[in-house]
Design a protein around this motif. Sequence first.
Motif, PDB file in Angstrom:
ATOM      1  N   ALA A 212       0.830  -1.209   0.000  1.00  0.00           N
ATOM      2  CA  ALA A 212       0.000   0.000   0.000  1.00  0.00           C
ATOM      3  C   ALA A 212       0.862   1.255   0.000  1.00  0.00           C
ATOM      4  O   ALA A 212       0.542   2.245  -0.673  1.00  0.00           O
ATOM      5  N   ALA A 213       1.958   1.240   0.764  1.00  0.00           N
ATOM      6  CA  ALA A 213       2.853   2.398   0.808  1.00  0.00           C
ATOM      7  C   ALA A 213       3.491   2.650  -0.557  1.00  0.00           C
ATOM      8  O   ALA A 213       3.630   3.800  -0.996  1.00  0.00           O
ATOM      9  N   SER A 216       0.902   4.182  -2.788  1.00  0.00           N
ATOM     10  CA  SER A 216       0.680   5.574  -2.391  1.00  0.00           C
ATOM     11  C   SER A 216       1.749   6.479  -2.984  1.00  0.00           C
ATOM     12  O   SER A 216       1.452   7.599  -3.428  1.00  0.00           O
ATOM     13  N   ARG A 220       1.088   9.695  -5.496  1.00  0.00           N
ATOM     14  CA  ARG A 220       1.609  11.032  -5.187  1.00  0.00           C
ATOM     15  C   ARG A 220       2.533  11.543  -6.303  1.00  0.00           C
ATOM     16  O   ARG A 220       2.413  12.694  -6.740  1.00  0.00           O
ATOM     17  N   GLU A 226      -7.438   8.156  -6.580  1.00  0.00           N
ATOM     18  CA  GLU A 226      -7.269   7.044  -5.645  1.00  0.00           C
ATOM     19  C   GLU A 226      -7.103   5.722  -6.396  1.00  0.00           C
ATOM     20  O   GLU A 226      -7.751   5.471  -7.410  1.00  0.00           O
ATOM     21  N   LYS A 247      -3.574   3.157   6.906  1.00  0.00           N
ATOM     22  CA  LYS A 247      -4.111   3.999   5.840  1.00  0.00           C
ATOM     23  C   LYS A 247      -2.967   4.739   5.153  1.00  0.00           C
ATOM     24  O   LYS A 247      -2.093   5.295   5.808  1.00  0.00           O
ATOM     25  N   HIS A 248      -2.990   4.715   3.811  1.00  0.00           N
ATOM     26  CA  HIS A 248      -1.985   5.431   3.023  1.00  0.00           C
ATOM     27  C   HIS A 248      -2.695   6.368   2.052  1.00  0.00           C
ATOM     28  O   HIS A 248      -3.650   5.964   1.383  1.00  0.00           O
ATOM     29  N   PRO A 249      -2.267   7.609   1.980  1.00  0.00           N
ATOM     30  CA  PRO A 249      -2.946   8.586   1.109  1.00  0.00           C
ATOM     31  C   PRO A 249      -3.043   8.095  -0.330  1.00  0.00           C
ATOM     32  O   PRO A 249      -2.065   7.604  -0.908  1.00  0.00           O
ATOM     33  N   GLY A 250      -4.246   8.223  -0.881  1.00  0.00           N
ATOM     34  CA  GLY A 250      -4.437   7.879  -2.283  1.00  0.00           C
ATOM     35  C   GLY A 250      -4.661   6.410  -2.565  1.00  0.00           C
ATOM     36  O   GLY A 250      -4.811   6.022  -3.726  1.00  0.00           O
ATOM     37  N   VAL A 251      -4.680   5.569  -1.534  1.00  0.00           N
ATOM     38  CA  VAL A 251      -4.859   4.132  -1.730  1.00  0.00           C
ATOM     39  C   VAL A 251      -6.117   3.673  -0.999  1.00  0.00           C
ATOM     40  O   VAL A 251      -6.282   3.935   0.190  1.00  0.00           O
TER      41      VAL A 251
END
Length: 317
Positions: A212-213, A216, A220, A226, A247-251
């Motif tokens: 996930a990271a 993300s 970015r 998303e 939680k990872h931004p955009g995922v």
Amino acid sequence: MRRVCGAVAVVLLALAACSDKPASTDAPPSTAPAAGTPATSPSPSPIPAPPPAGNDLPRGGRVIFPKYQLVAYVGLPGSPALGPLDKDLDAKAARLEKLARSYAAGRTPLPVMELITVVAKGSRGKDGLYRGRIGDARIAEYLTVARKHKMLLLLDIQPGRAKILPEVKRLERWLKEPDVGLAFDPEWAVGPNQVPGRVFGHTTGAELDSIAAYLSGLVRANGLPEKVFVFHQLSARIVTNEQALRKHPGVVTIKSVDGIGNRADKLKTWAKLTTKLPPAVHAGFKLFYTEDTRHGPLMTPAQVLTLRPRPELVVYE
């Protein structure tokens, strides 16, 4: 535990057909690897023309939930045992569109084509990793159809003995696209001395978090909407320490609960695997056209939509 009939090397396709007992969610995976190694393109194929929506989602916007309801067909070219997306993609897309509308229930349907891009195998292969890869030309073919019908494409990985993150990174040129996401089948992620289909594979919350990271970072760096990341799970033992998944931004991370069998057994698996979902994880539900209907009629969209939490992704194989 299921009993596999005949020589495993020959019969890895459709283990369920060899069972003399009903399917159990604590048995080895029932949707066995396809025979043979998918062909690999000698050189990268061009990515299809940019999607009509530009750098947005296929049906508008940049955020998946709560606007959209995802409904997916899964498949591998030339392997009907592994789901409906084996051929006739335009016709299958039309069927999927109709099916997705039956799940709307106040949301906008967003159909998904889940292409098995790395498939676990029962034989070593040249590199000894018990997996085959389809070529870029096939991925381009599926992405072209997905874009024509304004659908998402998920690239599904069954890694065999290969490490998952390198397999994900190998697909980076595709994952940089705004309408391409990722799916991971950890039941096919086996250890160095194990064979897919004979034992459960497994993963950890930390490993899922690393995927996930990575996704993300792609979102970015490339200004993407998303991105959907699905991990499939049919038994509690397949994922350990799931709470390490953050939680990872955009995922948008989704657990697809892949319990097999009659409705009662599927609901037991659902309850077991969704009662303590990490805050970062959405719920998904999988239906099997063959395995499930050995034990009764396939659950209807109305029945699936009664589940709590709501399955925000429903997958058909």
